[in-house]
Enzyme design. Structure first.
Site, PDB file in Angstrom:
ATOM      1  N   LYS A   1      15.284  11.776 -20.658  1.00 13.46           N
ATOM      2  CA  LYS A   1      15.333  10.331 -20.897  1.00 13.46           C
ATOM      3  C   LYS A   1      14.477   9.935 -22.098  1.00 13.46           C
ATOM      4  O   LYS A   1      13.512  10.603 -22.447  1.00 13.46           O
ATOM      5  CB  LYS A   1      14.833   9.568 -19.663  1.00 13.46           C
ATOM      6  CG  LYS A   1      15.614   9.827 -18.405  1.00 13.46           C
ATOM      7  CD  LYS A   1      15.160   8.928 -17.276  1.00 13.46           C
ATOM      8  CE  LYS A   1      13.695   9.089 -16.965  1.00 13.46           C
ATOM      9  NZ  LYS A   1      13.278   8.276 -15.808  1.00 13.46           N
TER      10      LYS A   1
ATOM     11  N   ARG B   1       4.453   3.581  -4.045  1.00 10.51           N
ATOM     12  CA  ARG B   1       4.509   3.878  -5.478  1.00 10.51           C
ATOM     13  C   ARG B   1       3.234   3.469  -6.208  1.00 10.51           C
ATOM     14  O   ARG B   1       2.982   3.934  -7.319  1.00 10.51           O
ATOM     15  CB  ARG B   1       5.730   3.187  -6.105  1.00 10.51           C
ATOM     16  CG  ARG B   1       7.040   3.871  -5.790  1.00 10.51           C
ATOM     17  CD  ARG B   1       8.233   3.128  -6.334  1.00 10.51           C
ATOM     18  NE  ARG B   1       8.518   1.929  -5.558  1.00 10.51           N
ATOM     19  CZ  ARG B   1       9.530   1.105  -5.796  1.00 10.51           C
ATOM     20  NH1 ARG B   1      10.347   1.357  -6.803  1.00 10.51           N
ATOM     21  NH2 ARG B   1       9.733   0.054  -5.039  1.00 10.51           N
ATOM     22  N   GLN B   2       2.432   2.620  -5.575  1.00  9.38           N
ATOM     23  CA  GLN B   2       1.161   2.214  -6.194  1.00  9.38           C
ATOM     24  C   GLN B   2       0.066   3.159  -5.702  1.00  9.38           C
ATOM     25  O   GLN B   2      -0.847   2.772  -4.981  1.00  9.38           O
ATOM     26  CB  GLN B   2       0.845   0.764  -5.844  1.00  9.38           C
ATOM     27  CG  GLN B   2       1.889  -0.222  -6.365  1.00  9.38           C
ATOM     28  CD  GLN B   2       1.484  -1.664  -6.149  1.00  9.38           C
ATOM     29  OE1 GLN B   2       0.341  -2.037  -6.401  1.00  9.38           O
ATOM     30  NE2 GLN B   2       2.421  -2.482  -5.676  1.00  9.38           N
TER      31      GLN B   2
ATOM     32  N   ASP C   1      17.653  11.509  -4.722  1.00  8.16           N
ATOM     33  CA  ASP C   1      16.292  11.033  -4.957  1.00  8.16           C
ATOM     34  C   ASP C   1      15.749  10.499  -3.635  1.00  8.16           C
ATOM     35  O   ASP C   1      16.475  10.385  -2.654  1.00  8.16           O
ATOM     36  CB  ASP C   1      16.283   9.941  -6.027  1.00  8.16           C
ATOM     37  CG  ASP C   1      14.974   9.923  -6.809  1.00  8.16           C
ATOM     38  OD1 ASP C   1      13.967  10.466  -6.310  1.00  8.16           O
ATOM     39  OD2 ASP C   1      14.954   9.349  -7.911  1.00  8.16           O
TER      40      ASP C   1
ATOM     41  N   HIS D   1       7.103   8.238  -1.161  1.00  5.52           N
ATOM     42  CA  HIS D   1       7.390   8.389  -2.589  1.00  5.52           C
ATOM     43  C   HIS D   1       6.400   9.342  -3.259  1.00  5.52           C
ATOM     44  O   HIS D   1       6.765  10.080  -4.178  1.00  5.52           O
ATOM     45  CB  HIS D   1       7.333   7.017  -3.269  1.00  5.52           C
ATOM     46  CG  HIS D   1       7.713   7.055  -4.717  1.00  5.52           C
ATOM     47  ND1 HIS D   1       9.015   7.234  -5.147  1.00  5.52           N
ATOM     48  CD2 HIS D   1       6.959   6.959  -5.848  1.00  5.52           C
ATOM     49  CE1 HIS D   1       9.054   7.238  -6.468  1.00  5.52           C
ATOM     50  NE2 HIS D   1       7.815   7.078  -6.916  1.00  5.52           N
TER      51      HIS D   1
ATOM     52  N   ASP E   1       3.434 -23.112  10.940  1.00  6.37           N
ATOM     53  CA  ASP E   1       2.898 -22.975   9.572  1.00  6.37           C
ATOM     54  C   ASP E   1       3.255 -21.636   8.934  1.00  6.37           C
ATOM     55  O   ASP E   1       2.822 -21.340   7.819  1.00  6.37           O
ATOM     56  CB  ASP E   1       1.379 -23.174   9.573  1.00  6.37           C
ATOM     57  CG  ASP E   1       0.658 -22.113  10.387  1.00  6.37           C
ATOM     58  OD1 ASP E   1       1.341 -21.292  11.036  1.00  6.37           O
ATOM     59  OD2 ASP E   1      -0.585 -22.101  10.368  1.00  6.37           O
ATOM     60  N   GLY E   2       4.048 -20.810   9.640  1.00  5.11           N
ATOM     61  CA  GLY E   2       4.493 -19.546   9.075  1.00  5.11           C
ATOM     62  C   GLY E   2       3.714 -18.327   9.545  1.00  5.11           C
ATOM     63  O   GLY E   2       4.112 -17.193   9.240  1.00  5.11           O
ATOM     64  N   GLU E   3       2.619 -18.531  10.275  1.00  3.80           N
ATOM     65  CA  GLU E   3       1.877 -17.389  10.800  1.00  3.80           C
ATOM     66  C   GLU E   3       2.709 -16.642  11.846  1.00  3.80           C
ATOM     67  O   GLU E   3       3.471 -17.253  12.583  1.00  3.80           O
ATOM     68  CB  GLU E   3       0.566 -17.849  11.441  1.00  3.80           C
ATOM     69  CG  GLU E   3      -0.421 -18.453  10.462  1.00  3.80           C
ATOM     70  CD  GLU E   3      -1.673 -18.950  11.166  1.00  3.80           C
ATOM     71  OE1 GLU E   3      -1.795 -18.729  12.400  1.00  3.80           O
ATOM     72  OE2 GLU E   3      -2.519 -19.564  10.499  1.00  3.80           O
TER      73      GLU E   3
ATOM     74  N   ARG F   1      12.459   6.446 -23.506  1.00  2.00           N
ATOM     75  CA  ARG F   1      12.040   5.083 -23.202  1.00  2.00           C
ATOM     76  C   ARG F   1      12.272   4.186 -24.408  1.00  2.00           C
ATOM     77  O   ARG F   1      11.757   4.431 -25.500  1.00  2.00           O
ATOM     78  CB  ARG F   1      10.564   5.042 -22.786  1.00  2.00           C
ATOM     79  CG  ARG F   1      10.076   3.632 -22.443  1.00  2.00           C
ATOM     80  CD  ARG F   1       8.695   3.648 -21.809  1.00  2.00           C
ATOM     81  NE  ARG F   1       8.709   4.245 -20.487  1.00  2.00           N
ATOM     82  CZ  ARG F   1       9.080   3.616 -19.385  1.00  2.00           C
ATOM     83  NH1 ARG F   1       9.504   2.351 -19.463  1.00  2.00           N
ATOM     84  NH2 ARG F   1       9.053   4.218 -18.227  1.00  2.00           N
TER      85      ARG F   1
END
Length: 315
Positions: free
Chosen positions: A193, A97-98, A219, A131, A38-40, A195
């Protein structure tokens, strides 16, 4: 050391795990990784780890959620098998990044991932070029944060680049660009830059001169490559000679490959924190540097309770 330490690798980056084990002259820990119908995910440790110092190497790159879940199961498995200490080695840390609430009703997913890694059984975390530096504070366990900068700098020094200008593709990358300029002895320039809309950003102006210069842009990651490719086109228009892009993590998401191949890069440098797909390998003048020795040395120092920071200070 072979009797006291065990190094296991998830399915995200098996070649990096093998290279780290080769550097340490250790056999890789045996584990069965297989999906249920089942993908587990199912993981079984096939070595005795009771009382041993265990390390799990797993980048949370694409498929991000699948690799993250595999890491969590690995950690839980080792903890329940009575490992003395479990270290999550996450060369590329997805979700970093969050790291903040920049608008209403959004999560801080980086903090959530830090919590679940600790809950799953990790005693400490080892990662490269997060990050966001504040990610280290999201954990209630020790975090060893490595920088791939010495690996990249060593490569660039061997190239003996003349008339070098380090270009920061945006304001947020200024500190990184300044460090490279100091290490390589180049001038410094920055891209301003503008936007256009929520998804598009245009490189508008250069603060500094790049005419007749060899340009290096570095970077922490190349994701969709929009910012870096826009900067490359602008510096070429302003008379730059060779243009080199360098990054720790080659994420190469969405239109990145197409954009990079269309941009005037003479060379693109990444490390092997993330395995490259067949499409990514088609990028012209792509060079991959390994961080296996750096990670291997850090693992050895963690196991022997030695300093990590002195790896970057020449002590």
């Amino acid at each position: 050391m072979n009797n006291e330490i065990k190094i296991f690798g998830g399915s995200s980056n098996p070649e990096l795990t093998k290279a780290i084990c080769k550097y340490l002259d250790l056999d890789q820990g045996k584990a069965k990784i297989a999906p249920f119908p089942d993908g587990e995910s199912f993981i079984k440790i096939e070595d005795d780890v009771r009382g041993r110092d265990c390390f799990v190497i797993q980048s949370t790159c694409a498929p991000v959620d699948g690799n993250l879940m595999e890491l969590l199961i690995f950690l839980d498995c080792l903890k329940r098998a009575s490992a003395r200490r479990v270290t999550a080695v996450v060369p590329y840390f997805g979700y970093a990044r969050q790291d903040r609430k920049d608008e209403g009703r959004v999560p801080i997913t980086a903090k959530l991932v830090a919590n679940i890694i600790s809950t799953a059984g990790a005693d400490r975390v080892l990662s490269i070029d997060l990050h966001a530096q504040q990610m280290q504070g999201f954990f209630d366990i020790p975090v060893d944060h490595l920088m791939a900068e010495p690996v990249l700098v060593k490569y660039f020094k061997e190239k003996e680049l003349k008339d070098l200008t380090i270009v920061s593709p945006d304001v947020g990358n200024m500190k990184t660009a300044a460090r490279y300029a100091r290490e390589l002895g180049g001038d410094l320039a920055i891209i301003h830059k503008k936007r256009i809309n929520g998804k598009e950003i245009e490189a508008e102006e250069i603060i500094g001169s790049v005419e007749g210069r060899n340009v290096l842009m570095c970077d922490d990651m190349i994701s969709t490559a929009g910012t870096m490719c826009g900067a490359a086109k602008l510096v070429r228009e302003r008379g730059a000679k060779n243009i080199i892009a360098g990054a720790t993590h080659g994420v190469f998401a969405g239109p990145a490959v197409e954009r990079i191949n269309a941009a005037p890069f003479d060379e693109v440098i990444v490390t092997d924190t993330i395995p490259l797909s067949d499409d990514v390998k088609k990028i012209k003048n792509l060079k991959v540097l390994t961080v296996s020795k750096m990670l291997g040395e850090a693992i050895k120092r963690i196991h022997c309770n030695e300093s990590i920071s002195c790896m970057f200070k020449g002590e």
